[in-house]
Write a protein that holds these residues in place. Structure first.
Motif, mmCIF file in Angstrom:
data_model
loop_
_atom_site.group_PDB
_atom_site.id
_atom_site.type_symbol
_atom_site.label_atom_id
_atom_site.label_comp_id
_atom_site.label_asym_id
_atom_site.label_seq_id
_atom_site.Cartn_x
_atom_site.Cartn_y
_atom_site.Cartn_z
ATOM 1 N N VAL A 1 25.377 0.004 136.692
ATOM 2 C CA VAL A 1 26.670 0.454 137.210
ATOM 3 C C VAL A 1 26.639 1.984 137.265
ATOM 4 O O VAL A 1 25.888 2.628 136.522
ATOM 5 N N PRO A 2 27.423 2.599 138.132
ATOM 6 C CA PRO A 2 27.345 4.057 138.331
ATOM 7 C C PRO A 2 27.626 4.850 137.044
ATOM 8 O O PRO A 2 28.534 4.541 136.283
ATOM 9 N N GLN A 3 26.837 5.900 136.850
ATOM 10 C CA GLN A 3 26.963 6.738 135.661
ATOM 11 C C GLN A 3 28.319 7.427 135.581
ATOM 12 O O GLN A 3 28.826 7.693 134.493
ATOM 13 N N GLU A 4 28.915 7.729 136.752
ATOM 14 C CA GLU A 4 30.184 8.460 136.741
ATOM 15 C C GLU A 4 31.327 7.651 136.153
ATOM 16 O O GLU A 4 32.403 8.199 135.869
ATOM 17 N N LEU A 5 31.119 6.350 135.935
ATOM 18 C CA LEU A 5 32.163 5.546 135.302
ATOM 19 C C LEU A 5 32.416 5.971 133.860
ATOM 20 O O LEU A 5 33.416 5.573 133.256
ATOM 21 N N LYS A 6 31.515 6.778 133.298
ATOM 22 C CA LYS A 6 31.744 7.275 131.937
ATOM 23 C C LYS A 6 33.031 8.086 131.864
ATOM 24 O O LYS A 6 33.677 8.160 130.806
ATOM 25 N N TYR A 7 33.458 8.697 132.990
ATOM 26 C CA TYR A 7 34.670 9.512 132.983
ATOM 27 C C TYR A 7 35.940 8.667 132.896
ATOM 28 O O TYR A 7 37.014 9.213 132.644
ATOM 29 N N LEU A 8 35.828 7.360 133.089
ATOM 30 C CA LEU A 8 36.992 6.493 132.880
ATOM 31 C C LEU A 8 37.494 6.585 131.448
ATOM 32 O O LEU A 8 38.682 6.426 131.181
ATOM 33 N N SER A 9 36.573 6.808 130.509
ATOM 34 C CA SER A 9 36.975 6.891 129.102
ATOM 35 C C SER A 9 37.876 8.094 128.848
ATOM 36 O O SER A 9 38.685 8.077 127.917
ATOM 37 N N ILE A 10 37.746 9.141 129.668
ATOM 38 C CA ILE A 10 38.642 10.297 129.552
ATOM 39 C C ILE A 10 40.064 9.876 129.899
ATOM 40 O O ILE A 10 41.030 10.202 129.203
ATOM 41 N N VAL A 11 40.203 9.124 130.999
ATOM 42 C CA VAL A 11 41.527 8.678 131.437
ATOM 43 C C VAL A 11 42.094 7.647 130.462
ATOM 44 O O VAL A 11 43.289 7.664 130.137
ATOM 45 N N GLU A 12 41.240 6.749 129.989
ATOM 46 C CA GLU A 12 41.713 5.643 129.154
ATOM 47 C C GLU A 12 42.133 6.097 127.763
ATOM 48 O O GLU A 12 43.163 5.684 127.252
ATOM 49 N N SER A 13 41.320 6.923 127.117
ATOM 50 C CA SER A 13 41.549 7.170 125.687
ATOM 51 C C SER A 13 41.415 8.618 125.256
ATOM 52 O O SER A 13 41.559 8.907 124.068
ATOM 53 N N ALA A 14 41.110 9.542 126.192
ATOM 54 C CA ALA A 14 40.796 10.923 125.817
ATOM 55 C C ALA A 14 39.653 10.969 124.804
ATOM 56 O O ALA A 14 39.587 11.832 123.940
ATOM 57 N N LEU A 15 38.722 9.993 124.924
ATOM 58 C CA LEU A 15 37.559 9.859 124.038
ATOM 59 C C LEU A 15 37.971 9.664 122.582
ATOM 60 O O LEU A 15 37.296 10.137 121.665
ATOM 61 N N ASN A 16 39.060 8.946 122.373
ATOM 62 C CA ASN A 16 39.554 8.667 121.025
ATOM 63 C C ASN A 16 39.355 7.185 120.720
ATOM 64 O O ASN A 16 40.068 6.338 121.256
ATOM 65 N N PRO A 17 38.387 6.817 119.853
ATOM 66 C CA PRO A 17 38.143 5.394 119.563
ATOM 67 C C PRO A 17 39.302 4.710 118.853
ATOM 68 O O PRO A 17 39.376 3.487 118.825
ATOM 69 N N GLN A 18 40.220 5.502 118.277
ATOM 70 C CA GLN A 18 41.375 4.921 117.592
ATOM 71 C C GLN A 18 42.587 4.795 118.506
ATOM 72 O O GLN A 18 43.665 4.398 118.056
ATOM 73 N N ALA A 19 42.437 5.123 119.778
ATOM 74 C CA ALA A 19 43.568 5.060 120.703
ATOM 75 C C ALA A 19 44.082 3.631 120.830
ATOM 76 O O ALA A 19 43.301 2.688 120.962
ATOM 77 N N THR A 20 45.403 3.473 120.782
ATOM 78 C CA THR A 20 46.047 2.167 120.961
ATOM 79 C C THR A 20 47.243 2.358 121.885
ATOM 80 O O THR A 20 48.086 3.212 121.646
ATOM 81 N N SER A 21 47.299 1.563 122.943
ATOM 82 C CA SER A 21 48.389 1.697 123.905
ATOM 83 C C SER A 21 49.608 0.911 123.441
ATOM 84 O O SER A 21 49.537 0.079 122.532
ATOM 85 N N ARG A 22 50.736 1.169 124.099
ATOM 86 C CA ARG A 22 51.956 0.437 123.776
ATOM 87 C C ARG A 22 51.805 -1.047 124.068
ATOM 88 O O ARG A 22 52.479 -1.884 123.464
ATOM 89 N N ALA A 23 50.904 -1.389 125.003
ATOM 90 C CA ALA A 23 50.695 -2.799 125.356
ATOM 91 C C ALA A 23 49.703 -3.483 124.430
ATOM 92 O O ALA A 23 49.504 -4.694 124.527
ATOM 93 N N GLY A 24 49.058 -2.718 123.526
ATOM 94 C CA GLY A 24 48.123 -3.311 122.573
ATOM 95 C C GLY A 24 46.664 -3.130 122.924
ATOM 96 O O GLY A 24 45.797 -3.623 122.202
ATOM 97 N N ALA A 25 46.348 -2.421 124.030
ATOM 98 C CA ALA A 25 44.951 -2.135 124.354
ATOM 99 C C ALA A 25 44.402 -1.147 123.327
ATOM 100 O O ALA A 25 45.117 -0.267 122.853
ATOM 101 N N ALA A 26 43.110 -1.289 122.998
ATOM 102 C CA ALA A 26 42.558 -0.493 121.901
ATOM 103 C C ALA A 26 41.172 0.035 122.238
ATOM 104 O O ALA A 26 40.433 -0.552 123.029
ATOM 105 N N GLY A 27 40.832 1.177 121.622
ATOM 106 C CA GLY A 27 39.492 1.715 121.665
ATOM 107 C C GLY A 27 39.240 2.689 122.802
ATOM 108 O O GLY A 27 40.126 3.035 123.572
ATOM 109 N N LEU A 28 37.996 3.150 122.894
ATOM 110 C CA LEU A 28 37.594 4.116 123.908
ATOM 111 C C LEU A 28 37.844 3.599 125.311
ATOM 112 O O LEU A 28 38.207 4.356 126.213
ATOM 113 N N TRP A 29 37.668 2.289 125.505
ATOM 114 C CA TRP A 29 37.778 1.693 126.836
ATOM 115 C C TRP A 29 39.051 0.877 126.990
ATOM 116 O O TRP A 29 39.235 0.208 128.001
#
Length: 512
Positions: A144-172
């Motif tokens: 898969v394309p290498q540039e997809l690594k930047y999705l983690s910036i949008v998803e979690s700001a590279l924070n593995p402890q990130a948890t969304s209000r909907a219950g999504a968790a982690g870097l991705w």
């Protein structure tokens, strides 16, 4: 000061967004609403603020903010003078197979990310050096394309402890069901959605599967955000069109800003230096390697035998929820600083033995002194209200429930231990129960009433000898406790300390 900074930042951001959307409204492309961008940026703000509670950033934060050299007004004035053609050309020059479409929505996100990057580049770029090589290796393996690594910036700001209000968790930001579908283990002791390696493998597989459905990476990325069902409905409502920008108006609010945010993150991570950002990287010891465990290992014994702080273990291994590596049911991986791995290998058997002894040698109590309560958080409740209701401290609830913040959400399960009103203790035997509730320690586990999660034991200590320790420069309660083979709680209790702060020259009574 921080509140003032946030107020200024939010006011400036709102003003700039108004300017951006005024320009967008004159364009040809479908445009976002102002709250579309605010949704993404507010989530990024929350993830970043949470990241600053990370062990390394709190310990080495002296390097943050050194590089700020220009005022926001000068900065934005310079950005607004950059022609669209320059930004569009830079995006075209990125080595990517995913179309880097440029429009005013994307420009607005580039502006926003450059603003964020100016304040946060130390953290984001240092973490990218840590995580991106791992991401690139996994993405390449799954083709898969290498540039997809930047999705983690949008998803979690590279924070593995990130948890969304909907219950999504982690870097991705995996939801529970999607994580399970991609072999991520989620239970009371482990949450693989927070494991950097396992979650990246799952993200690569999921994105590859989505691209196999739509044969379009932009739609695959959008489906990653809102699910294939919403993409299919948008395609149907558009009359069968299969281009993101053509189905834009039929997509959920967050997804409309998701692709522009992704393109903006790609730009910011590659061209930050073109905007006068000169980060001074924080020198933190986050270079780590893995060891494979075949037996359970409590963090407290790993900490004791290889001289590493429990909080550092939690930061390096965010997937383990209860300060234990539960390897008895199969191989588990433990991330350690590279310098600690030889010591771990040498002391591995001792760690396993200490863990096993602490689990198998439980005291037998005929009647439980404490009762265990599972409290379901209701609307309007706070952690303080729950603590007051049961007559316990918020610190204890966080410890018993393995929480790291004071925030609670409706439906969350909190573990409470309080004195059992049906228990009549023998004379002079009630002190242990009182100490347990007052000193932030987990209650003694009994055969008649066992907590559902493994409670952290304390390493065994020899017969007590009282000594006096004079605090020297560099001493902490943690280092003093390790030196004398005792615990922080015991030192605080013996010396009537109400916090972890100590001063040079202070004399502490120690029982070792």
């Amino acid at each position: 000061m921080r509140n003032k900074e946030h107020t200024i930042h939010n006011t400036l951001l709102s003003f700039l967004l108004m300017l951006s959307f005024g320009a967008v409204a004159q364009g040809q492309n479908p445009t976002m609403q102002q709250n579309d961008m605010l949704y993404i940026t507010s989530r990024d703000n929350a993830n970043y603020d949470s990241l600053l509670n990370n062990y390394y950033w709190r310990k080495y934060s002296h390097a943050v903010n050194r590089h700020y050299s220009r005022s926001a007004s000068e900065y934005y004035a310079a950005f607004d003078q950059i022609p669209d053609s320059v930004l569009e050309k830079r995006l075209r020059q990125l080595p990517t197979v995913i179309p880097m479409t440029y429009n005013q929505d994307v420009r607005a996100y580039i502006r926003t990310y450059i603003r964020i990057m100016e304040r946060r580049c130390d953290v984001m770029l240092t973490l990218s050096e840590y995580y991106f090589p791992l991401f690139e290796e996994v993405l390449d393996r799954y083709k898969v394309p290498q540039e997809l690594k930047y999705l983690s910036i949008v998803e979690s700001a590279l924070n593995p402890q990130a948890t969304s209000r909907a219950g999504a968790a982690g870097l991705w930001q995996f939801m529970y069901r999607t994580g399970k579908n991609y072999d991520l283990d989620v239970n009371s002791l482990v949450d693989d959605r927070r494991d950097p390696y396992a979650s990246t493998v799952a993200a690569a597989r999921y994105l590859r599967d989505l691209n196999n459905i739509y044969h379009d990476w932009t739609l695959a990325i959008a489906a990653y955000n809102c699910g294939p069902g919403n993409i299919n409905k948008a395609i149907a409502r558009s009359g069968g069109k299969r281009n993101f920008w053509e189905i834009y108006q039929y997509l959920p609010r967050e997804t409309r800003g998701y692709i522009p945010a992704f393109i903006g993150a790609c730009y910011a991570m590659n061209y930050y230096h073109e905007h006068g950002i000169r980060p001074q990287h924080i020198n933190v010891p986050i270079h780590s390697d893995t060891v494979h465990l075949d037996h359970d290992a409590f963090y407290c014994y790993i900490s004791q035998y290889i001289d590493i702080e429990v909080e550092e273990l939690r930061t390096l291994n965010p997937q383990y929820r209860a300060d234990i590596v539960p390897a008895s049911n199969g191989h588990k991986v433990l991330y350690l600083p590279v310098g600690k791995i030889p010591t771990f290998i040498k002391m591995e058997d001792s760690i396993y033995k200490a863990t096993n002894d602490s689990v198998t040698k439980k005291p037998v109590v005929t009647e439980p002194e404490l009762e265990r309560i599972v409290h379901i958080v209701k609307r309007g409740e706070t952690l303080t209200k729950v603590a007051n209701r049961y007559g316990v401290s918020t610190a204890n609830i966080k410890r018993w429930s393995h929480k790291r913040s004071n925030s609670v959400k409706v439906g969350e399960r909190l573990i409470i231990y309080r004195k059992n009103p049906r228990y009549t203790p023998p004379q002079n035997d009630n002190k242990e129960v009182t100490d347990s509730l007052q000193n932030n320690t987990a209650p003694r586990e009994t055969e008649t009433s066992k907590p559902s999660q493994v409670q952290q034991p304390k390493p065994a200590t020899p017969a007590h000898t009282t000594v006096k320790h004079t605090v020297r420069k560099g001493d902490t309660l943690s280092s003093i406790a390790r030196k004398y083979g005792t615990t922080i709680d015991k030192i605080k209790r013996l010396n009537n300390l109400h916090s972890d702060k100590i001063r040079i020259g202070q004399v502490l009574i120690i029982k070792k």
